[in-house]
Write a protein that holds these residues in place. Structure first.
Motif, PDB file in Angstrom:
ATOM      1  N   SER A 120      33.511  44.592  42.469  1.00 32.42           N
ATOM      2  CA  SER A 120      32.196  44.539  41.835  1.00 32.42           C
ATOM      3  C   SER A 120      31.380  43.352  42.366  1.00 32.42           C
ATOM      4  O   SER A 120      30.209  43.489  42.731  1.00 32.42           O
ATOM      5  CB  SER A 120      32.368  44.421  40.314  1.00 32.42           C
ATOM      6  OG  SER A 120      31.131  44.281  39.670  1.00 32.42           O
ATOM      7  N   LYS A 121      32.026  42.193  42.432  1.00 33.62           N
ATOM      8  CA  LYS A 121      31.343  40.983  42.916  1.00 33.62           C
ATOM      9  C   LYS A 121      31.011  41.069  44.400  1.00 33.62           C
ATOM     10  O   LYS A 121      29.938  40.641  44.827  1.00 33.62           O
ATOM     11  CB  LYS A 121      32.191  39.744  42.632  1.00 33.62           C
ATOM     12  CG  LYS A 121      32.208  39.381  41.163  1.00 33.62           C
ATOM     13  CD  LYS A 121      32.991  38.111  40.897  1.00 33.62           C
ATOM     14  CE  LYS A 121      32.876  37.725  39.428  1.00 33.62           C
ATOM     15  NZ  LYS A 121      33.535  36.457  39.133  1.00 33.62           N
ATOM     16  N   LEU A 122      31.929  41.635  45.202  1.00 33.41           N
ATOM     17  CA  LEU A 122      31.661  41.775  46.635  1.00 33.41           C
ATOM     18  C   LEU A 122      30.496  42.732  46.882  1.00 33.41           C
ATOM     19  O   LEU A 122      29.654  42.492  47.743  1.00 33.41           O
ATOM     20  CB  LEU A 122      32.908  42.266  47.384  1.00 33.41           C
ATOM     21  CG  LEU A 122      33.986  41.217  47.630  1.00 33.41           C
ATOM     22  CD1 LEU A 122      35.291  41.875  48.077  1.00 33.41           C
ATOM     23  CD2 LEU A 122      33.533  40.196  48.674  1.00 33.41           C
ATOM     24  N   SER A 123      30.446  43.805  46.118  1.00 36.16           N
ATOM     25  CA  SER A 123      29.354  44.766  46.284  1.00 36.16           C
ATOM     26  C   SER A 123      28.020  44.135  45.904  1.00 36.16           C
ATOM     27  O   SER A 123      27.056  44.183  46.665  1.00 36.16           O
ATOM     28  CB  SER A 123      29.621  46.020  45.444  1.00 36.16           C
ATOM     29  OG  SER A 123      28.668  47.020  45.747  1.00 36.16           O
ATOM     30  N   GLN A 124      27.975  43.482  44.736  1.00 38.95           N
ATOM     31  CA  GLN A 124      26.729  42.820  44.325  1.00 38.95           C
ATOM     32  C   GLN A 124      26.370  41.662  45.253  1.00 38.95           C
ATOM     33  O   GLN A 124      25.207  41.490  45.609  1.00 38.95           O
ATOM     34  CB  GLN A 124      26.860  42.295  42.889  1.00 38.95           C
ATOM     35  CG  GLN A 124      26.633  43.351  41.857  1.00 38.95           C
ATOM     36  CD  GLN A 124      26.555  42.772  40.457  1.00 38.95           C
ATOM     37  OE1 GLN A 124      25.938  41.727  40.238  1.00 38.95           O
ATOM     38  NE2 GLN A 124      27.169  43.446  39.515  1.00 38.95           N
ATOM     39  N   GLY A 125      27.375  40.886  45.620  1.00 37.26           N
ATOM     40  CA  GLY A 125      27.135  39.753  46.523  1.00 37.26           C
ATOM     41  C   GLY A 125      26.637  40.208  47.882  1.00 37.26           C
ATOM     42  O   GLY A 125      25.779  39.568  48.498  1.00 37.26           O
ATOM     43  N   GLY A 126      27.170  41.335  48.357  1.00 38.86           N
ATOM     44  CA  GLY A 126      26.731  41.893  49.635  1.00 38.86           C
ATOM     45  C   GLY A 126      25.271  42.314  49.587  1.00 38.86           C
ATOM     46  O   GLY A 126      24.514  42.099  50.541  1.00 38.86           O
ATOM     47  N   VAL A 127      24.875  42.902  48.471  1.00 38.73           N
ATOM     48  CA  VAL A 127      23.473  43.306  48.301  1.00 38.73           C
ATOM     49  C   VAL A 127      22.586  42.063  48.274  1.00 38.73           C
ATOM     50  O   VAL A 127      21.560  42.002  48.954  1.00 38.73           O
ATOM     51  CB  VAL A 127      23.288  44.153  47.013  1.00 38.73           C
ATOM     52  CG1 VAL A 127      21.817  44.392  46.715  1.00 38.73           C
ATOM     53  CG2 VAL A 127      24.031  45.480  47.133  1.00 38.73           C
ATOM     54  N   GLU A 128      23.017  41.059  47.534  1.00 34.97           N
ATOM     55  CA  GLU A 128      22.248  39.816  47.434  1.00 34.97           C
ATOM     56  C   GLU A 128      22.086  39.161  48.812  1.00 34.97           C
ATOM     57  O   GLU A 128      20.978  38.770  49.204  1.00 34.97           O
ATOM     58  CB  GLU A 128      22.962  38.853  46.485  1.00 34.97           C
ATOM     59  CG  GLU A 128      22.187  37.609  46.170  1.00 34.97           C
ATOM     60  CD  GLU A 128      22.870  36.756  45.101  1.00 34.97           C
ATOM     61  OE1 GLU A 128      22.808  35.519  45.246  1.00 34.97           O
ATOM     62  OE2 GLU A 128      23.447  37.311  44.151  1.00 34.97           O
ATOM     63  N   ALA A 129      23.185  39.080  49.564  1.00 33.60           N
ATOM     64  CA  ALA A 129      23.139  38.466  50.902  1.00 33.60           C
ATOM     65  C   ALA A 129      22.229  39.258  51.840  1.00 33.60           C
ATOM     66  O   ALA A 129      21.481  38.691  52.630  1.00 33.60           O
ATOM     67  CB  ALA A 129      24.551  38.366  51.479  1.00 33.60           C
ATOM     68  N   PHE A 130      22.292  40.588  51.736  1.00 30.25           N
ATOM     69  CA  PHE A 130      21.459  41.440  52.584  1.00 30.25           C
ATOM     70  C   PHE A 130      19.981  41.242  52.264  1.00 30.25           C
ATOM     71  O   PHE A 130      19.141  41.144  53.165  1.00 30.25           O
ATOM     72  CB  PHE A 130      21.850  42.918  52.411  1.00 30.25           C
ATOM     73  CG  PHE A 130      21.010  43.843  53.236  1.00 30.25           C
ATOM     74  CD1 PHE A 130      21.246  43.982  54.599  1.00 30.25           C
ATOM     75  CD2 PHE A 130      19.981  44.569  52.661  1.00 30.25           C
ATOM     76  CE1 PHE A 130      20.458  44.818  55.373  1.00 30.25           C
ATOM     77  CE2 PHE A 130      19.189  45.413  53.425  1.00 30.25           C
ATOM     78  CZ  PHE A 130      19.426  45.544  54.786  1.00 30.25           C
TER      79      PHE A 130
END
Length: 193
Positions: A120-130
């Protein structure tokens, strides 16, 4: 921030089948990022990641299925890109997919009970970084939260949590979850599937 914390708290409370199904659904949304990275850089054949995710779905649909997840884990760990070897942004979402896949397998094996939270955190974090990388300038956290991709990510995770409460575990629910993951025809960062 409240919604974000709320989601992580709800994911933390998921157990067993539901936690793995949650992770598999987010992985289904993230996998195109790995595929595109491999296509662009010729880093590796992304087929192993598809096979491993299919094995996870099979295990979810037919829990008695005999799948050697230790072997699957070894195969995917051989195909994790090293960020220092690439100068394109795509390596980071690809690493997120690899880490999420490992976390999901460790969750299945009972070695990481918080695997779903990791995904969950990797998916949200990936969106944030993108969002930050594509804006070209530093953004306030409020701007990131208001971005359509982040809104979509949060809504998808919330919808997924609701579905997992409503539907019984089994093959039919797996079909619904896969449909949810691919309905928009885009990965979690907006790459067309």
């Amino acid at each position: 921030m409240n919604k974000k914390l709320n989601i992580f708290q709800q994911v933390r409370e998921l157990e067993g089948w539901a936690a793995i199904a949650f992770s598999a659904t987010l992985l289904e949304r993230m996998l195109p990022n790995y595929n595109l990275f491999c296509e662009v850089t010729e880093f590796a054949d992304p087929a192993q990641y598809r096979k491993t995710l299919n094995s996870i779905w099979e295990w979810l649909a037919v829990p008695k299925a005999k799948i050697n997840f230790s072997a699957q884990l070894e195969k995917i760990e051989e195909l994790v890109p090293d960020a220092s070897n690439f100068d394109n942004y795509g390596v980071y979402p690809a690493i997120d997919v690899a880490m999420s896949m490992s976390a999901t397998i460790l969750l299945i094996q009972g070695e990481d009970p918080q695997g779903a939270v990791v995904v969950s955190k990797l998916s949200q974090g990936g969106v944030e970084a993108f969002i930050e990388a594509s804006s070209g300038e530093p953004l306030e956290s409020q701007e990131i939260k208001q971005h359509p991709l982040m809104q979509w990510e949060i809504e998808t995770q919330q919808e997924l949590l609701l579905l997992l409460k409503e539907y019984p575990k089994g093959a039919e629910t797996c079909k619904k979850l896969k449909a949810l993951a691919t309905a928009e025809g885009m990965s979690n960062i907006g790459i067309e599937i």
